[in-house]
Design a protein around this motif. Sequence first.
Motif, PDB file in Angstrom:
ATOM      1  N   LEU A  19      -8.997  -3.668   1.477  1.00 53.63           N
ATOM      2  CA  LEU A  19     -10.236  -3.791   1.222  1.00 53.63           C
ATOM      3  C   LEU A  19     -10.184  -4.737  -0.027  1.00 53.63           C
ATOM      4  N   VAL A  20      -9.032  -4.273  -1.115  1.00 55.42           N
ATOM      5  CA  VAL A  20      -9.043  -5.000  -2.576  1.00 55.42           C
ATOM      6  C   VAL A  20      -8.725  -6.409  -1.712  1.00 55.42           C
ATOM      7  N   SER A  21      -7.125  -6.999  -0.434  1.00 56.03           N
ATOM      8  CA  SER A  21      -7.450  -8.201  -0.670  1.00 56.03           C
ATOM      9  C   SER A  21      -8.192  -9.200  -0.118  1.00 56.03           C
ATOM     10  N   GLN A  22      -9.051  -8.157   0.673  1.00 54.49           N
ATOM     11  CA  GLN A  22     -10.610  -8.880   0.656  1.00 54.49           C
ATOM     12  C   GLN A  22     -11.731  -9.603  -0.366  1.00 54.49           C
ATOM     13  N   ALA A  23     -11.976  -8.454  -1.036  1.00 55.74           N
ATOM     14  CA  ALA A  23     -12.373  -9.107  -1.830  1.00 55.74           C
ATOM     15  C   ALA A  23     -12.060  -9.312  -2.700  1.00 55.74           C
TER      16      ALA A  23
END
Length: 458
Positions: free
Chosen positions: A139-143
């Motif tokens: 999720l953090v990498s996507q954000a």
Amino acid sequence: MGEKEKRSIRGVKIKNINIYMMVLSCILYMFLIGATYYASHRYNAMLSSTEDYIACEKNASLVKEGSDYLTEQVRLYAVTMDPEYMENYFQEAYDVRRRDMALEQMKMFDVSSEIEQYLQSALDYSNRLMTDEFYAMALVSQAAELDRDTLPEDVKNMEITEEDRKLNPEDMIGKAQEMVFGSEYQEAKELIMENISYFIDNIVDDTMRKQQRSASGLKNTMTHQQILISILFIENILMFVLIILLVIKPLKIYIENIEDKEKLSVSGSYEFKYLALTYNNIYELNTANEEILNYRAEHDALTGIINRGAFDRLRQIMKSSSSPIALMIVDVDKFKLVNDQYGHEMGDRVLKKVAKMLEEGFRVSDYAARIGGDEFAVILAEVTEDMMSVIREKVENINHILKNPEDGLPPVSVSVGVAFSSCGFEEDLYKKADSALYVTKENGRCGCSFYEEPTVNS
């Protein structure tokens, strides 16, 4: 022994009694050696169980440390979005492998499978958490819109749900942080700690049982030894006159050594070796404590850089130097407002950040010190006035970072005054740097000024 005393011994000649006693002594000593061997065996069993306990406790700590480190790195990544923390996470998980190494080492020790299962359960719970941690990192990498090809395989292969894909970057990060900071995650961590505690408790109980068995056997053996020694003592009383020179002479030497308070070396009997090793341990401990005390005396407790006392000692030492130096006096601008608006804890974090930047922003040969509340100083060795532009550039870079924080701290800036000396730490160098600092503050703060000698009008 005189002839008269020899003649006073009646009944049995010394030669004959000596033969009988020698035979008896050999028999008694054989029993004593056997008892001593058994006592040594029981002692080694006690020592072995203690060593097993220490090793098992260390392995339990490795599981805890490995799990806590993974938690720390995934949380840091969720908060900072710095890929370095994600790299640290997978390096621990697949290269360092503290948790797995601990389980592998447990096979070397005499621990029941039921007890070992607690540690295995702790590892299993930790491994289950990794799935949530992979998803949070995804999720953090996507954000953060990181290149998918640069992500670790476990993160890259983690499928984000359609619902989560629709979230905006801020909500994605919020969900990732909830996954690694929330109550469910914390409850899973508590299960890990609970199993590690059960493991240690059972290891303690098992060790105590083994030591009690060994202690009981050792006590019985020592009782037998005491009986044998008592018999030998009675026998030796009869032989005392014959061996007086062999016993009394070394005894006198031992007494003289004790009276002279000679230093014991790691040699001789077990007691002396034990005493020497104990002394050496105490000496090393005292040395380590002294080093710790010296460090604390010279370094600021909050920031870790040298304190005012150490700075003043450097000033005295550098007074006799013939090398050129520069002195920077640094103030955090409007620091009182930071404390008032954000609290003293945030203020302390700001001071730590400033100290770290001053320490890392200059050379290893330079000295950064905290000399007051929000006042710092940096002594720059082997620096002359032709390096003004370099110093100014470093100060501007520090202010840029401080004014544009990415770590959740409030934006701040520093005012700097610099003075140069061509020959060591001159008496008025601090005053000159302080005057330059005053010029910076008068011109709006957040900058760097260099001391200029006042011109004399003719």
